[in-house]
Enzyme design. Structure first.
Site, short mmCIF file in Angstrom:
data_model
loop_
_atom_site.label_atom_id
_atom_site.label_comp_id
_atom_site.label_asym_id
_atom_site.label_seq_id
_atom_site.Cartn_x
_atom_site.Cartn_y
_atom_site.Cartn_z
CD GLU A 195 -6.39 -47.82 2.06
OE1 GLU A 195 -6.49 -47.49 0.85
OE2 GLU A 195 -6.81 -48.90 2.52
CB SER A 262 -12.48 -49.94 23.96
OG SER A 262 -12.18 -50.36 22.66
CG ASP A 334 -6.33 -52.47 6.40
OD1 ASP A 334 -7.33 -51.80 6.10
OD2 ASP A 334 -5.28 -52.46 5.73
CG ASP A 337 -7.76 -52.44 0.96
OD1 ASP A 337 -7.18 -51.84 1.87
OD2 ASP A 337 -7.40 -53.55 0.53
#
Length: 822
Positions: A195, A262, A334, A337
């Protein structure tokens, strides 16, 4: 003269004797901490005797009368072999590295304290179910039994490293294990840094070019991003590179390029030659000596389980039982934030909320620093999460005046039941039962692959933040934390997590690639870890109608680069077999020879070939040439080649070919010119670095796996005994992934990859195999310090059997723990 010679000879002899005595003393003291595996020891806290049978690879098979006693035995075995590693992990999670390592690790401790990892772990202890609470306590008792043994028997302080630092080792607590689990989450999450980077790049270049250098996974639509200067007015664009966390190998905060990766894939009985399910898993983390992984087998009341553990935690994280096999891959959910929090101009101790200004939650903490004065910091939290200083992750460069930044993260939870979920998974007997355990898993998010005798399934586990559809940036950029539309509304229901069960194709897999095509806010993520390996994996899976253990091993070890196969025709298409004849020894002739080699190459990143090194050097120089013009010093943040970016540029997708033109020059450069100049620059670097002919180059020379000791690895002379270096095949985008360092004088060193590999065949479970990248012991003087490393490098494995007789047949020792006082 003769007298002088005699005195010099005497002095030399005395120096040699003193050196031998000093060396012998050091060796004696260090060797004292080598555990004796063939022993009978009294251990307070046990209800009944425990046996730890170590097979010929030093894998402990722990047998006890109850599950609690078995976890006691695992704690004892972990401490015997990895006590130093465990205590360093604990210190890291507690924010107490600086007590031993001084000011070098102060910034790490400060950030870990601000995240309050250990405080959250302590509060999470009471959130565990009774079984997990008992397992955590029994495991801690086992660790402490070995610490007591070290102290009572003067066993060299438990590990050679302890001689360099204060000898006291605090007793292990259940919270320590939960804290280490949270610490691993630090290595797996990079959305915060992404971000920040996206915000900084968007301030420097046009929005359509941001989607080139930070692209979405192919095949997705791109939502228009807001202008960051509108979100954060007053931010001054900066091209300065981000400051990196000090502490070197001790830092758990890896740059975004080194987020966990992975591979995990499975086949149903209909796609298996022997009629049983198959599963392969190889989690990727930063290399170290010893490896972060430790192999173990536990005999629980529900049956035996065997696989990979992390010292400090009482769980088999990847492995199998007689009924179930499981593996994990980072989901790239996600789960972070960054929130911009506006300060009250009249009172900087308050921040803006939807309901007006409210005070920060604050607490002071003292960080003790070796050979320096203690440092006191004030930790602050908002409703969105902990406040982080601007000198971490470059946050200051994207924060407007009068604001601070806070981090929202699912990991920062004081009632985290992820350990309970992992222990439930070990006892599950079917796919459906295993999938249900994910309901209790919070963070870090993973893609859990499970197979039983009949069925295969994959589920994303971990809490998914509930964002509103009107979120300003859809989680891609830092946003104002006082706006309701940006704030998290708790977590989504577990039913929203992607699940794939018993597909018609009979094959499931994940290489950190995009899983689902769902609109925001059910999108899972905008940033995924792979767009390349998945293509090679699909080709290998589709090549056979049925698979075997051997074909899964072949896929796990595959070193053919789909990326090289797809990009070379793009960037070299106008260069191959063109140009005028050039004399031998000229730069033009060297370029032509390089192109001839690459034209005949199949993309295999084999350690014995020159082509992978030529290709890697070329792509590295090419990307740097393309972005340096627009990004300036910020270009150093893009340490690894992004294949999607290169493809967009050379296919001129949405005008991305503009990256080929150097803005500062009067001429208009073409992509072909940039490719040619980059190749010449790469060949010059190769000549200066390695010399000789192109044919004499070897990828393995540059692509050595660095398994370095995080503390002693840079100490002169000692480093030759504690570091493990091996030439390896593979590369950044191969299934057998060996992620390169990306920076420094050795940019192609292999520093991140599959520290654990496992392949499970439920048609014949005892033919299942696994391996780790170093050895079981963390003691440099142990023969088990690196004995598995050579097998790992050669692509070999050791058996994964639950048969006690096989473990005993060639055991290196049996430790019997019996109840009783010391």
């Amino acid at each position: 003269m003769a007298a002088l010679f005699r005195w010099l000879l005497r002095l030399f002899t005395a120096a040699v004797i003193l050196a031998v005595l000093a060396g012998g003393t050091v060796y004696y003291l260090a060797a004292r901490s080598l555990p004796e595996y063939e022993a009978t020891l009294a251990a307070p806290g046990l209800d009944a005797p425990v046996e730890i049978v170590r097979d010929n690879a030093n894998v402990p098979h722990v047998f006890g009368a109850s599950d609690k006693d078995v976890f006691f035995g695992l704690g004892f075995a972990h401490a015997q072999d990895r006590l130093w590693q465990m205590t360093v992990l604990r210190r890291t999670a507690q924010g107490r590295l600086s007590e031993n390592f001084g000011a070098e690790t102060l910034k790490i401790d400060e950030l870990v304290r601000r995240l309050d990892l250990y405080g959250l772990a302590q509060s999470s202890v009471k959130a565990q179910d009774p079984y997990a609470a008992g397992a955590l306590q029994a495991y801690a008792d086992g660790v402490n039994a070995w610490i007591a043994r070290v102290n009572s028997d003067a066993r060299g302080r438990g590990a050679p490293e302890f001689f360099l630092f204060p000898p006291e080792v605090a007793l292990w607590q259940p919270a320590d294990s939960i804290a280490i689990a949270k610490l691993m989450g630090l290595r797996l999450s990079t959305h915060l840094e992404t971000e920040v980077l996206r915000a900084r790049v968007s301030l420097l270049i046009d929005p359509e070019r941001v989607r080139d250098i930070l692209p979405d996974a192919p095949g997705t639509g791109l939502a228009a991003l807001p202008d960051y200067s509108d979100i954060a007015p007053g931010v001054v664009p900066s091209a300065a590179p981000l400051s990196r966390m000090a502490g070197g190998a001790l830092s758990p905060f890896a740059p975004r390029a080194f987020a966990s990766a992975s591979n995990v894939f499975a086949a149903a009985p209909t796609r298996s030659a022997a009629g049983g399910t198959l599963l392969a898993n190889d989690p990727h983390l930063g290399f170290s000596a010893p490896a972060i992984w430790y192999l173990a087998r536990l005999e629980l009341a529900t049956g035996g389980v065997i696989g990979g553990t992390i010292p400090g935690m009482p769980m088999i994280l990847a492995g199998r039982s007689a009924h179930l096999g499981w593996g994990m891959a980072s989901s790239y959910l996600d789960d972070q934030d960054v929130f911009l929090e506006q300060l009250n101009p009249d009172n900087p101790e308050e921040y803006r909320t939807p309901d007006g200004f409210e005070p920060f939650e604050t607490r002071r903490t003292i960080i003790r620093v070796a050979e320096a004065e203690p440092v006191t910091i004030t930790m602050r939290w908002t409703a969105n999460g902990p406040v982080l200083p601007g000198d971490h992750f470059g946050l200051g460069s994207i924060t407007p005046p009068g604001h601070v930044t806070a981090l929202g993260w699912t990991l920062l939870n004081g009632a985290d039941t992820s350990v309970s979920a992992a222990l439930k998974l070990m006892r599950a007997r079917s796919v459906d039962e295993a999938l249900e355990t994910g309901r209790f898993y919070i963070a870090p998010s993973q893609n859990l692959m499970v197979v039983d005798q009949d069925t295969i399934a994959m589920q994303t586990i971990g809490a998914m933040p509930r964002r509103l559809a009107g979120h300003q940036s859809e989680g891609r950029l830092p946003v104002p934390g006082w706006k309701d539309e940006n704030r998290w509304q708790g977590w989504l229901n577990y039913a929203a997590n992607p699940r794939f069960r018993a597909p018609e194709s009979g094959i499931l897999g994940n290489t950190n690639n995009k899983l689902v095509e769902r609109p925001f806010p059910l999108h899972v993520s905008h940033d995924w870890g792979d767009t390349q390996r998945i293509e090679r994996w699909k080709a290998l899976m589709e090549r056979r109608s049925v698979h075997t253990r051997e074909s899964f091993i072949e896929a796990q070890l595959d070193t053919v680069s789909f990326t090289a196969q797809s990009l070379l025709p793009l960037i070299a298409g106008d260069l191959w077999f063109t140009g005028d004849p050039a004399p031998a020894g000229s730069p033009e002739r060297r370029r032509q020879r390089a192109l001839e080699l690459l034209a005949a190459w199949n993309g295999e990143m084999n350690e014995h070939l020159p082509e992978p090194l030529i290709y890697a050097a070329w792509l590295r120089q090419l990307q740097d040439r393309l972005i340096r013009d627009e990004l300036g010093p910020l270009a150093v943040e893009f340490t690894h080649v992004d294949p999607v970016f290169i493809e967009r540029v050379f296919r001129d997708i949405d005008g991305a070919g503009a990256w080929c033109d150097i803005r500062q020059s009067g001429a208009v450069e073409t992509c072909t010119e940039m490719a040619r100049r980059s190749l010449d620059e790469a060949l010059l670097w190769l000549d200066e670095t390695y010399g000789g002919s192109l044919e004499s180059l070897r990828w393995g020379t540059a692509h050595q796996a660095w398994h370095d000791h995080p503390v002693l690895g840079e100490v002169p002379f000692v480093k030759w005994f504690v570091n493990i270096r091996q030439p390896t095949s593979g590369g950044d985008n191969t299934l057998n992934r060996g992620l390169t360092r990306g920076t420094g004088p050795e940019p192609f060193a292999n520093v991140h990859g599959a520290g654990f590999r496992g392949v499970y065949d439920f048609a014949d479970p005892d033919s299942s195999v696994f391996v780790i990248s170093t050895g079981q012991s963390g003691h440099p003087l142990s023969r088990h310090y690196d004995d598995l490393g050579e097998l790992w490098r050669r692509g070999e494995y050791i058996p994964m059997s639950l048969d006690p007789a096989l473990a005993r047949a060639a055991a290196v020792g049996v430790t019997r723990l019996v109840p009783g006082a010391e």
